[in-house]
Design an enzyme around this catalytic site. Structure first.
Site, PDB file in Angstrom:
ATOM      1  N   LYS A 124       4.417   4.070  13.841  1.00  0.00           N
ATOM      2  CA  LYS A 124       3.303   3.576  12.160  1.00  0.00           C
ATOM      3  C   LYS A 124       2.200   2.846  13.189  1.00  0.00           C
ATOM      4  CE  LYS A 124       3.317  -0.269   8.700  1.00  0.00           C
ATOM      5  NZ  LYS A 124       1.816  -0.715   8.689  1.00  0.00           N
ATOM      6  N   ARG A 167       7.254   1.710  -3.673  1.00  0.00           N
ATOM      7  CA  ARG A 167       7.722   1.461  -2.533  1.00  0.00           C
ATOM      8  C   ARG A 167       9.684   0.978  -2.761  1.00  0.00           C
ATOM      9  NH1 ARG A 167       4.700  -1.675   0.643  1.00  0.00           N
ATOM     10  NH2 ARG A 167       3.390  -1.707  -0.940  1.00  0.00           N
ATOM     11  N   GLU A 184      -2.479   8.805   7.817  1.00  0.00           N
ATOM     12  CA  GLU A 184      -3.613   7.847   8.665  1.00  0.00           C
ATOM     13  C   GLU A 184      -4.930   8.426   9.264  1.00  0.00           C
ATOM     14  OE1 GLU A 184      -2.242   4.493   7.926  1.00  0.00           O
ATOM     15  OE2 GLU A 184      -2.938   3.256   8.468  1.00  0.00           O
ATOM     16  N   GLU A 225       9.021   7.572  13.189  1.00  0.00           N
ATOM     17  CA  GLU A 225       8.055   7.968  13.284  1.00  0.00           C
ATOM     18  C   GLU A 225       6.733   6.801  14.034  1.00  0.00           C
ATOM     19  OE1 GLU A 225       6.007   9.049   9.529  1.00  0.00           O
ATOM     20  OE2 GLU A 225       7.243  10.867   9.653  1.00  0.00           O
ATOM     21  N   ARG A 273      -4.394   4.356   5.230  1.00  0.00           N
ATOM     22  CA  ARG A 273      -3.469   5.394   4.569  1.00  0.00           C
ATOM     23  C   ARG A 273      -5.067   6.129   3.992  1.00  0.00           C
ATOM     24  NH1 ARG A 273       0.833   5.423   2.633  1.00  0.00           N
ATOM     25  NH2 ARG A 273       1.962   7.169   1.702  1.00  0.00           N
ATOM     26  N   ARG A 283      -6.460   5.103  -0.499  1.00  0.00           N
ATOM     27  CA  ARG A 283      -5.591   4.717  -1.366  1.00  0.00           C
ATOM     28  C   ARG A 283      -5.704   3.807  -2.191  1.00  0.00           C
ATOM     29  NH1 ARG A 283      -1.126   0.776   1.713  1.00  0.00           N
ATOM     30  NH2 ARG A 283      -0.348  -0.255  -0.574  1.00  0.00           N
ATOM     31  N   LYS A 333       9.478   0.083   6.766  1.00  0.00           N
ATOM     32  CA  LYS A 333       8.743  -0.212   7.678  1.00  0.00           C
ATOM     33  C   LYS A 333       8.990  -1.152   9.200  1.00  0.00           C
ATOM     34  CE  LYS A 333       5.448  -2.913   5.503  1.00  0.00           C
ATOM     35  NZ  LYS A 333       4.430  -2.623   4.664  1.00  0.00           N
ATOM     36  N   PHE A 370       1.364  13.494   8.711  1.00  0.00           N
ATOM     37  CA  PHE A 370       3.077  12.801   7.993  1.00  0.00           C
ATOM     38  C   PHE A 370       3.692  13.603   7.001  1.00  0.00           C
ATOM     39  CE2 PHE A 370       0.973   8.833   8.258  1.00  0.00           C
ATOM     40  CZ  PHE A 370       1.750   8.417   6.697  1.00  0.00           C
TER      41      PHE A 370
HETATM   42  P1  AMP Z   1       1.855  -2.308   5.458  1.00  0.00           P
HETATM   43  O1  AMP Z   1       0.104  -1.309   5.421  1.00  0.00           O
HETATM   44  O2  AMP Z   1       2.752  -2.967   6.563  1.00  0.00           O
HETATM   45  O3  AMP Z   1       2.545  -2.025   4.510  1.00  0.00           O
HETATM   46  O4  AMP Z   1       2.600  -0.703   6.180  1.00  0.00           O
HETATM   47  C1  AMP Z   1       2.717   0.652   5.043  1.00  0.00           C
HETATM   48  C2  AMP Z   1       1.470   1.649   5.675  1.00  0.00           C
HETATM   49  O5  AMP Z   1       1.565   2.147   7.264  1.00  0.00           O
HETATM   50  C3  AMP Z   1       0.891   2.406   4.874  1.00  0.00           C
HETATM   51  O6  AMP Z   1       0.304   2.325   3.400  1.00  0.00           O
HETATM   52  C4  AMP Z   1       0.721   3.637   5.976  1.00  0.00           C
HETATM   53  O7  AMP Z   1      -1.051   3.299   5.836  1.00  0.00           O
HETATM   54  C5  AMP Z   1       0.641   2.624   7.485  1.00  0.00           C
HETATM   55  N1  AMP Z   1       1.679   4.186   8.128  1.00  0.00           N
HETATM   56  C6  AMP Z   1       1.427   4.155   9.389  1.00  0.00           C
HETATM   57  N2  AMP Z   1       1.740   4.669  10.106  1.00  0.00           N
HETATM   58  C7  AMP Z   1       2.478   5.537   9.252  1.00  0.00           C
HETATM   59  C8  AMP Z   1       3.735   6.929   9.221  1.00  0.00           C
HETATM   60  N3  AMP Z   1       4.138   6.793   9.901  1.00  0.00           N
HETATM   61  N4  AMP Z   1       4.295   7.069   7.681  1.00  0.00           N
HETATM   62  C9  AMP Z   1       3.876   6.535   6.428  1.00  0.00           C
HETATM   63  N5  AMP Z   1       2.646   5.643   6.405  1.00  0.00           N
HETATM   64  C10 AMP Z   1       2.383   4.925   7.545  1.00  0.00           C
END
Ligand code: AMP
Length: 570
Positions: free
Chosen positions: A257, A422, A305, A255, A262, A277, A428, A344
């Site tokens: 990102k 996690r 998101e 998917e 969130r 969150r 990611k 999602f």
């Molecule tokens: P990071 O903030 O870089 O640690 O990445 C994790 C965050 O990506 C999650 O907490 C979500 O807020 C965001 N996110 C964006 N797109 C998605 C997706 N398709 N699935 C899950 N999380 C996503």
């Protein structure tokens, strides 16, 4: 708190996780209900329940001021103790002296009485995560917090109590316990199934309540329910361009990102609540999303998101920022920066909770028409072939970037929804925007394990090729190996331009490093007029001389290119 402190010291001393769990479980078994509730929360390092919307905001400065009022010490002693231990609680414990004037009421602290005091402070302080209250900031509130800490320190009868009280107030025990281990200890203490304990924790959002329910054998009564936010499932980062060994087994899907915030939406009988969150209720800030979801034809809990989106295109994160600063957005702001909830995952549909269902099943149910409107969309996804090639991933990644998104999320098709974890189920993929060669101009002592090394580097670029003036651009904390950090510490200590010492040391601008970053922003924070988002040190560049580093023009070029890519007209 004496028993809590000595149990925590015992846990810190145990190397193996199983021994830590065993010791914590043994301590839990000695406690009466109210002390158990409080001690379980504290063991996770939280002064309040995770789901508690209030916050304490007691900073190191307040703690130090309060401690000084209670037993008095000189700053040099505290600085030396902090340098030695890297932890404020431990530092205060080292220099603790029995106060000449004990508390007015000669209190003794137990976990339960400490929790009651914290509750009182959180209520009078009125501080809220996500929302600012008028009485939260300012001198009076600061003094109130300082008096509170004084009262707590006066009630401490030993240095170990001081250490743990301070650690709890700052929210980190540093004894190697994560919430997962505390939950395992609860299961062990009262001989319950660890999975049931975890499920109850994601439903309750309070380890204290779970400990009590485990003790009383009523874990089943803590059920997941609407309008009580569930812990968010998290992803593990993987470097873009790696061989993606994780994808070799099982079925995966990809998917985009999204770069927004969130949110978890609960919809029941047309009533909608959005949670962030940190479990704050953010419904008021996004009325268009609430409107869209209130038309849902069934009850739902949806994970997604919130992004800024205009004319069908996602806008970069910074467009969303003005919306995040307003609790009640004006109609003008809503029109200027429309937002969309991109869904999602589906955690509940009607009376059915879907956390244990495989992702594909949850996704299939999410795709059923639920509600319509500009402010709600389903995140599109692709199924990946087993052993998919890195080239295919690179293609999907570029396509996601071309759509204005941050990168790619890869999710295992059979993954359950694991709240608050996690894990390897979700991966990611992000890629840094660019890298810059910069010179280190100042260094600071690190925190925690890095308290004896200079690990935080402030770095700068040259004003231009012809002008050697150095303009600071940011600070980076990580990226080098421990050996490199140790060697650099020796070098920096020998080449500081301020031998008097102190926390931050200006150093001779000789060390060139390469820093990577995700985003570049205009900023008044640094003399360069720019700031980097998430800078990290890629490597030392001993091959480059300081006069060869990048210049302000390079920074400006990367900034312009970033805007061009985002399609922003200036
Ligand atoms: P990071 O903030 O870089 O640690 O990445 C994790 C965050 O990506 C999650 O907490 C979500 O807020 C965001 N996110 C964006 N797109 C998605 C997706 N398709 N699935 C899950 N999380 C996503």
């Amino acid at each position: 708190m004496i028993a809590f402190a000595s149990a925590s010291d015992d846990i810190a001393a145990a190397a193996a996780t199983t021994a830590k769990i065993e010791r914590l479980a043994a301590y839990f078994r000695t406690l009466d209900p109210e002390n158990l509730r409080a001690a379980a929360r504290f063991a996770t390092g939280n002064p309040l329940a995770a789901r508690d919307d209030r916050r304490l905001a007691i900073g190191g400065r307040t703690l130090v001021a309060a401690a000084r009022n209670v037993w008095g010490f000189d700053d040099a002693a505290l600085t030396a103790a902090y340098r030695e231990t890297g932890d404020l609680g431990e530092a205060l414990a080292r220099i603790w002296d029995r106060p000449a004037m004990p508390g007015l009421f000669a209190e003794t602290l137990t976990p339960a009485s400490f929790a009651a005091l914290l509750d009182e402070l959180a209520s009078t302080d009125g501080g809220h995560r996500g929302a600012r209250r008028p009485d939260f900031k300012g001198k009076t509130a600061g003094k109130r917090r300082e008096r509170f800490c004084e009262r707590v320190f006066r009630a401490c009868g030993s240095p170990r109590e001081v250490a743990y009280v301070a650690k709890i107030l700052t929210g980190d025990l540093r004894i190697g316990l994560r919430e997962g281990l505390v939950l395992d200890a609860i299961a062990r203490a009262f001989e319950r199934d660890p999975r049931t304990v975890r499920r109850a924790a994601s439903a309750a959002g309070d380890v204290g309540a779970v400990a009590l329910a485990a003790r009383d054998g009523v874990l089943e009564q803590i059920a997941i329910r609407y309008f009580a936010p569930i812990g968010f499932m998290l992803a593990t980062p993987v470097t873009f361009g790696s061989s993606y060994r994780e994808l070799a087994t099982g079925e995966w899907l990809a998917e985009d990102k999204y770069d927004g915030i969130r949110a978890q939406a609960h919809v029941r009988h047309g009533e909608v609540r959005l949670f962030s969150r940190t479990f704050s209720d953010i419904s008021r800030s996004f009325p268009e999303v609430v409107r869209a979801l209130s038309g849902a034809q069934r009850d739902l809990i949806v994970d997604g998101e919130i992004v800024a989106r205009r004319d069908g295109a996602v806008l970069p994160f910074r467009y969303l920022q003005p919306r995040l600063q307003r609790i009640d957005p004006t109609p003008e702001l809503q029109a200027e920066i429309p937002v969309q909830f991109v869904a999602f995952d589906l955690l509940a549909a009607g009376e059915e909770f879907l956390l244990d269902e495989p992702l594909l099943e949850r996704r299939a149910q999410l795709a059923l028409p639920a509600c319509a409107g500009e402010a709600f969309a389903l995140a599109p996804w692709h199924a990946l072939d087993p052993g998919v090639s890195p080239d295919v991933i690179a293609g999907l990644f570029e396509a996601a970037r071309a759509r204005g998104n941050e990168g790619l999320m890869l999710k295992r098709a059979d993954a359950p929804y694991v709240p608050g974890r996690r894990g390897k189920w979700w991966i990611k993929l992000k890629r840094e925007l660019s890298t810059l060669d910069v010179v280190v101009v100042a260094v600071e002592w690190g925190h925690g394990k890095r308290n004896r090394v200079l690990s935080d580097y402030t770095f700068a670029v040259r004003r231009s090729a012809g002008d050697p003036e150095l303009l600071a651009l940011g600070k980076a904390y990580s990226g080098l190996t421990d050996t490199e950090i140790a060697e650099m510490t020796t070098w920096f200590l020998a080449h500081t331009t301020s031998p008097a010492g102190g926390h931050a040391l200006p150093v001779e601008p000789k060390i060139v490093i390469e820093v990577a970053f995700d985003i570049i922003q205009k900023s008044t924070l640094h003399p360069s007029g720019y700031a980097l988002r998430f800078p990290r040190i890629v490597r030392l560049r001993p091959d480059k001389a300081p006069h060869e580093i990048d210049t302000l023009a390079d920074v400006e070029r990367i900034y312009r290119e970033m805007l061009d890519r985002e399609g922003v007209t200036r």
